[in-house]
Design an enzyme around this catalytic site. Structure first.
Site, PDB file in Angstrom:
ATOM      1  N   ASP A 127      77.641-151.270 -61.028  1.00  0.00           N
ATOM      2  CA  ASP A 127      78.234-152.595 -61.236  1.00  0.00           C
ATOM      3  C   ASP A 127      78.282-153.396 -59.934  1.00  0.00           C
ATOM      4  OD1 ASP A 127      78.609-151.314 -63.624  1.00  0.00           O
ATOM      5  OD2 ASP A 127      80.777-151.094 -63.409  1.00  0.00           O
ATOM      6  N   GLY A 146      84.089-154.340 -70.331  1.00  0.00           N
ATOM      7  CA  GLY A 146      82.879-153.597 -69.980  1.00  0.00           C
ATOM      8  C   GLY A 146      81.788-154.479 -69.409  1.00  0.00           C
TER       9      GLY A 146
END
Ligand code: GLA
Length: 410
Positions: free
Chosen positions: A186, A136
């Protein structure tokens, strides 16, 4: 950086030197460039990016590096040190590697950049990363963005695209070529992160604002080591529930296109249109967008206690309403809170395992790390990994033989 006396390279840090050893073992001659792209940790704003909302991530001091040189024949040949395996494909090829996943990230990025009209050339070299994989912290985005930088530099097109365009191309590669339906956060922070700053990103307009990360606090990241096996299917299910919420709310609020457009009072007023589960998913997203804005204001005022409370509230909302936490993540957050230096803690990333992040008083981070290790190990019977991290720079490409400097994105 002064040139290294012995071999003509720019001075290389220890990690890059090891990657260079890998290059020497697998290729003749020398590499010309080093592309670097970091992983990330998100301070607050979880599961908001695909709802056109707000996020507040920082780039990590852990990254993926590609040490490479251009090739004249339009092929990409890369050896990944940690996987001990090769990627080898022709630019433009849509044939996927049958045996392994990582080459798809690189290949998909090439396809997405070519679709934007960039005339790509080949390159070859070594890939190596120290972002924990499957935890993650966005090791995939770091691989995509380091590959994007390598593609662009090899083609001499490094200034052709803006940072947001590069991030979008990498997201497209992940959505369409790799087949993971992620949002933009991200890739965006990996491309545009700033040393000493978080970025407040508007995931609809892709406008962003640098938010100075204050001296008085630090970040401690706890890796539960728990697998995120549910993450893919449950992530898509959550996305579907958010879309369902928008579809139902549009019957009375026709101007909305995403949960970003819905205020808390509107959600409450039309609660009866939604099933309990869809209402709770929407409530998380709507309230999390508010918490991101509140956290930015609190950081600007130096009100760290408030930032911590907002992180705690974010975790509770992710656990109870969005239901993406897990026993391991809750236990990690509890372990973090067991030290008085911890101001707030929450799961970070998609959830279901992976990592939690704590905001701690500067100076307490090492003690917090030890406490977290012991408490978590006692509760879960697994040694966690705990990282102390500082907000770091986004992606860049360094030429290895000249003083040109890097290409940091404007
Ligand atoms: C994953 C996705 C991101 C984001 C987060 C949840 O990290 O890649 O786009 O949706 O989950 O906030």
């Amino acid at each position: 950086m002064p040139p290294n006396q012995t071999d003509g390279y720019m001075q290389l840090d220890k990690r890059t030197q090891q990657i260079l050893d890998g290059f020497d073992a697998h290729f003749e001659g020398k590499p010309t460039h080093l592309a670097i792209a970091p992983g990330r940790v998100n301070l607050i704003g979880e599961h908001t990016d695909y709802n056109d909302g707000f996020v507040l991530p920082v780039a990590l001091d852990r990254d993926v590096r590609v040490l490479f040189r251009p090739r004249a024949d339009g092929r990409v040949r890369l050896y990944a040190l940690e996987f001990d395996s090769w990627a080898d494909f022709a630019i433009g090829s849509e044939e996927r590697d049958s045996g392994q996943l990582w080459p798809n990230y690189v290949q998909g990025v090439g396809l997405a950049l070519a679709e934007l009209g960039v005339q790509l050339k080949g390159f070859e070299g070594i890939v190596s990363g120290n972002v924990p994989r499957g935890s993650g912290l966005s090791s995939s985005a770091a691989l995509e963005i380091s590959a994007a930088k390598a593609f662009l530099a090899a083609a001499n097109e490094i200034h052709t695209l803006t940072g947001p365009q590069i991030a979008r191309a990498a997201q497209k590669a992940e959505n369409e070529f790799v087949g993971v339906n992620c949002g933009i956060m991200d890739q965006f922070i990996s491309t545009l992160g700033e040393d000493g700053h978080a970025l407040l990103i508007d995931c609809r307009s892709l406008d962003y604002q640098r938010v100075p990360f204050p001296d008085g606090v630090s970040l401690v990241i706890g890796n539960t080591k728990a697998s995120r096996s549910l993450a893919g299917s449950a992530y898509n299910e959550r996305r579907g529930q958010c879309e369902e919420g928008v579809r139902l709310l549009r019957t009375v609020l026709p101007s909305i296109t995403a949960l970003r457009d819905v205020g808390r009072s509107q959600l409450e007023a039309h609660k009866s249109l939604l099933s309990d589960i869809v209402y709770r998913r929407c409530l998380h997203v709507v309230s999390e967008n508010e918490r991101v804005q509140d956290a930015v204001a609190a950081l600007a005022k130096g009100d760290f206690k408030m930032v911590g409370q907002l992180m705690d509230a974010s975790h509770a909302s992710l656990r109870d309403d969005y239901e993406v936490s897990s026993g391991a993540l809750d236990s990690m957050v509890e372990a973090m809170h067991s030290h008085p230096g911890c101001l707030g803690a929450r799961l970070t990333g998609a959830g279901f395992g992976g990592c939690a992040v704590a905001l701690v008083q500067a100076g307490t981070e090492k003690e917090v790390r030890e406490t977290v290790r012991e408490r978590y190990a006692k509760a879960m019977n697994v040694w966690p990994e705990v990282y102390i991290s500082a907000p770091s720079s986004g992606a860049r490409v360094l030429p290895l033989f000249s003083g040109e400097g890097d290409d940091r994105q404007a």
